[in-house]
Design a protein around this motif. Structure first.
Motif, PDB file in Angstrom:
ATOM      1  N   UNK A 119       0.832  -1.203   0.000  1.00  0.00           N
ATOM      2  CA  UNK A 119       0.000   0.000   0.000  1.00  0.00           C
ATOM      3  C   UNK A 119       0.867   1.254   0.000  1.00  0.00           C
ATOM      4  N   UNK A 120       1.990   1.197   0.725  1.00  0.00           N
ATOM      5  CA  UNK A 120       2.910   2.332   0.766  1.00  0.00           C
ATOM      6  C   UNK A 120       3.506   2.617  -0.601  1.00  0.00           C
ATOM      7  N   UNK A 121       3.807   1.559  -1.350  1.00  0.00           N
ATOM      8  CA  UNK A 121       4.316   1.745  -2.715  1.00  0.00           C
ATOM      9  C   UNK A 121       3.244   2.370  -3.608  1.00  0.00           C
ATOM     10  N   UNK A 122       1.991   1.985  -3.369  1.00  0.00           N
ATOM     11  CA  UNK A 122       0.889   2.565  -4.133  1.00  0.00           C
ATOM     12  C   UNK A 122       0.747   4.061  -3.827  1.00  0.00           C
ATOM     13  N   UNK A 123       0.923   4.420  -2.569  1.00  0.00           N
ATOM     14  CA  UNK A 123       0.854   5.836  -2.174  1.00  0.00           C
ATOM     15  C   UNK A 123       1.930   6.636  -2.893  1.00  0.00           C
ATOM     16  N   UNK A 124       3.102   6.075  -2.974  1.00  0.00           N
ATOM     17  CA  UNK A 124       4.194   6.746  -3.684  1.00  0.00           C
ATOM     18  C   UNK A 124       3.822   6.971  -5.147  1.00  0.00           C
TER      19      UNK A 124
END
Length: 453
Positions: A119-124
């Motif tokens: 999810x953090x990679x998606x936020x980026x």
């Protein structure tokens, strides 16, 4: 490095504590809430980028309420649902309503950490594309400013960051491949391969070998190991166009590949792992095909997690002037003076039903550019194209071509028109043209005509 805010909403203290300790405190700033009311208060105060919430909490309305309020407050917030095994169907419904992913109880610390890290990679990715997400790149640009196309662009921007299957629905010629490529471009797999398969163009006897590959000697003409489309799309996106034409047997194997991320080559004893996002497209009513036992129900529901509808051209007629301008600029036949369409010509085009959609409009513009070089394209000329009436050569023909090139231009445009009228059915077009199907394919290659024309 700025920490990513995470909010955990769950009525079980052990669950809240377990998730908090599972996350790297150098990367995440974690807050917890024991109920929806407290969770909403913390959400408004802290504005976390990720929310992890239980689908069911004792004495509470279900997690759908929290999901809805969070998405109303900030649509970009990533919501991960926690669900019991028996509630998986509800979790899938939650994803259709905006949830990013779900995790099933009981889960390990590693499982939740993997979900949150992804999810953090998606936020980026969302942050990097915030300005561009509704303005797709020029390579895969969607021309138009109508409400229908703006809604489509917004759907793409929301769907792209997820890694779930996508089902693209729409008539022939609306640009379903363009949508698939746009989704891939703005996904976490943008640097990976984009592999396309036209399921309608591959004979039923060959579709499995084409998709899953084969070992040398697995059948009579298999003289070497051959990788399939799933393997070629590893770490990228596989676009299954016209999936409604796939055989039931092949459907079952595609379902397994999606569910277990593994395939078995024809003639092989052991499966191999693949990491592929599947995007499927069709112009058929798959729901009706399921009722008629012509399409697998389980595969339909697996693909239909993220459906996206591509509007027909008649639903976005306001975009026609912009599309004409776009095709004129792309057309290699245009001189510096350009080709002008009168207002009456554009009105005729906007009132047409467009059975061939964007593809048909593109061909009409190209034909007008060739036959009306440096001349005004008026309503009469457009009506003659749309009605199929012959164009008066003395009025529109350009004698600036050598005979060979003029003949090739005529052949190309004549074949394109027949394909339009046959809805791109190559067998019917070949019959109309009085050609063998194999020879038609040869002519299409010689004249540079593909399915996008």
């Amino acid at each position: 490095m700025k920490k990513i805010g995470v909010l955990i909403v769950d009525d079980e203290k052990n669950t809240r504590t377990g998730i908090k300790y599972a996350l790297d405190d150098t990367r995440y700033s974690v807050d917890t809430a024991e109920n929806i009311k407290t969770g909403l208060t913390l959400f408004k105060q802290k504005q976390p980028q990720i929310v992890i919430t239980d689908l069911r909490m004792e004495g509470e309305t279900d997690g759908f309420i929290l999901l809805k309020k969070i998405k109303e407050e900030n649509p970009d917030t990533i919501v991960i649902m926690i669900t019991a095994y028996g509630d998986v169907e509800k979790a899938v419904t939650a994803m259709q309503e905006g949830a990013y992913d779900f995790v099933t109880k009981p889960f390990t610390a590693d499982q939740i950490e993997i979900k949150v890290n992804k999810a953090a990679e998606t936020i980026k990715l969302i942050d990097n594309n915030r300005i561009l997400r509704c303005e797709l790149s020029s390579q895969f640009e969607m021309i138009g400013k109508s409400d229908a196309i703006q809604k489509l662009k917004e759907q793409i921007s929301l769907i792209a960051p997820s890694d779930r299957p996508v089902l693209i629905l729409g008539e022939n010629g609306t640009g379903k491949e363009l949508v698939a490529r746009a989704i891939q471009q703005f996904s976490l797999r943008s640097s990976g391969p984009f592999v396309q398969v036209n399921c309608a163009a591959i004979p039923e006897t060959l579709i499995e070998a084409e998709l899953f590959g084969s070992k040398k000697g697995s059948f009579s003409y298999s003289i070497e190991n051959k990788s399939g489309k799933f393997e070629q799309a590893d770490s990228g996106t596989l676009f299954l166009d016209e999936i409604g034409d796939m055989s039931l047997n092949a459907q079952s194997k595609v379902l397994r590949a999606i569910e277990y991320n593994e395939i078995t080559l024809i003639g092989a004893e052991k499966p191999i792992q693949v990491d592929v996002r599947v995007i499927a497209a069709t112009n058929k009513n798959l729901s009706q095909m399921v009722s008629d036992n012509k399409f697998r129900e389980d595969l339909y529901y697996r693909l239909n997690v993220l459906p996206i509808y591509v509007p027909a051209l008649k639903e976005r007629a306001d975009d026609i002037p912009l599309l004409i301008e776009h095709f004129i600029k792309k057309n290699g036949y245009i001189s510096e003076a350009g080709t002008l369409f009168t207002k009456d010509a554009i009105r005729v085009l906007q009132s047409w039903s467009w059975p061939g959609n964007i593809r048909e409009l593109k061909n009409i513009v190209e034909r007008a550019c060739i036959l009306g070089r440096n001349k005004t394209v008026d309503a009469e000329m457009i009506q003659s194209f749309l009605s199929g009436a012959p164009v008066k050569c003395k009025d529109f023909i350009d004698t600036g071509f050598p005979l060979k090139e003029a003949r090739e231009n005529f052949e190309r445009n004549y074949i394109i028109r027949v394909l339009e009228e046959c809805r791109n059915n190559k067998s019917k077009a070949a019959e109309r043209l009085g050609l063998q199907r194999s020879y038609l394919h040869q002519k299409l290659t010689e004249l540079g005509i593909n399915d996008k024309d």
